[in-house]
Enzyme design. Sequence first.
Site, PDB file in Angstrom:
ATOM      1  N   GLU A   1     -10.714   4.068   6.893  1.00 36.20           N
ATOM      2  CA  GLU A   1      -9.740   5.061   7.357  1.00 36.20           C
ATOM      3  C   GLU A   1     -10.547   6.244   7.888  1.00 36.20           C
ATOM      4  OE1 GLU A   1      -5.795   7.518   5.786  1.00 36.20           O
ATOM      5  OE2 GLU A   1      -7.343   6.947   4.349  1.00 36.20           O
TER       6      GLU A   1
ATOM      7  N   ASP B   1       1.783   7.315   2.014  1.00 36.44           N
ATOM      8  CA  ASP B   1       2.469   8.417   1.301  1.00 36.44           C
ATOM      9  C   ASP B   1       3.683   8.781   2.155  1.00 36.44           C
ATOM     10  OD1 ASP B   1       0.420   9.057  -0.841  1.00 36.44           O
ATOM     11  OD2 ASP B   1      -0.804   9.400   0.936  1.00 36.44           O
TER      12      ASP B   1
ATOM     13  N   HIS C   1       0.838  -1.206   0.000  1.00 33.46           N
ATOM     14  CA  HIS C   1       0.000   0.000   0.000  1.00 33.46           C
ATOM     15  C   HIS C   1       0.872   1.254   0.000  1.00 33.46           C
ATOM     16  CE1 HIS C   1      -3.954   1.952   1.333  1.00 33.46           C
ATOM     17  NE2 HIS C   1      -3.076   2.943   1.437  1.00 33.46           N
TER      18      HIS C   1
END
Length: 326
Positions: A189, A268, A8
Site C-alpha cells: 500500500e 475503514d 479486509h
Amino acid sequence: MTLKAELHCHIEGAADPGLVIRQARKYNADPTPFIRDGSFVWHDFTSFLAAYDFAADLFRSEEDYVLLAEHYLTSLARDGAIYSEIFTSPDHARRAGLSPAAYTAALGEGIERAKAKTGIEGRMIVTGVRHFGVESIEAAARFAARCGHPLVTGFGVAGDERQGDMEDYVRAFEIAREAGLGITIHAGEFGGWESVAAALDHIRPSRIGHGVRAIENADLVKRIAEQGVVLECCPVSNVVLRVFDSYASHPFMKLRDAGCRVTLNSDDPPYFWTTLKREYDVAKEHFGLDDRSLTAITRTAVEAAFVDKKTRAALLARLAEPARTR
C-alpha cells in the site's frame, strides 16, 4: 443483487458516523470536530488518525463491541454480503481497558447476533500492529493461537508498512501458522512493491492486504499469480489516500488480467466514504466488470476465506443459487 464477501476491514474503523454519534452521547463526548453533516471530516493522514482515534475511543465496554460488530455485519448483509472477516486488535482492547479475551468474545457475540438476524457468516483475524513493535506483534500472535475462540481463524499484521522489517515478524507468523490460523499481512500500500516481495519471501502468506503496489514490478506480479496469493484490494481507500490518483490509474484490472486472484474490500469504510457495496459499484462503473465478473470476485474471496470446509461449501452453494431465489 450481486452477492458479496469481504476479507479486509478493520472493525474499529467500521463504525459509521451515526453509530459514533450515539456512542459520543453515551460517553458525553463532543463529535463535532470530527463529524459534520453525517460524515467524518479529515484532510490529511494526521487528521484522519485523530478522527479514527476519537471514534475508536468511544468503544470501551463489551456491550459496545457487541453493538459494533452486530451493526457492521448487519449493514453488510443488507447490501448483499454473505461473508465478512474483520481485523481485530488485542492492543486496542487493552487501550480500551478490556482484556483481549473479553474484547474478542464481545465481537464474536456481535457476529453471531448478525448471523441470527441475516444469515451472514463472520470470522475474526487477530492483528498485530507494526508501529507497536515486534514484541507486541508476537503477543498478538500468542493470543490468537491460544484464545480458543471458534470465530478467530486468522492472524495478520497491519499498521505503518514503512516501519519494521518483514523478517522481524517471522516468529509471530510461525506461532500463528502452527496453531492452524490463516495468514495475511498488509503490504504494497504505502510500502511499495518491495514490501510485497519481502512478505512473500519471509512470511509466506496465503493473502496480502492491499498488495496493489506489486504492479510496479512485472516479475513480482507473475510470482503472485503463479503462487495463487490472494490480494485483498481496497480501490476506494487507495484513491482517497492518494496511493493512486484515480480509478483509471488503479491497477486492479491489470493485476486481474495478469492472473492475480483479486478481491474487493472496504478497509475503514466510513472514513473513505465507502461501503463494500460501493466497492462493487466502483468495479462495475470504473473497471467495467459485469455482474458475472463481480460474482467471480466474490467466489475468489470465499475460496480464500479462513473458514472450515463445511462453511466454505455452504457459502459457495449460496453463490451458485439462481438470482431469482435470493
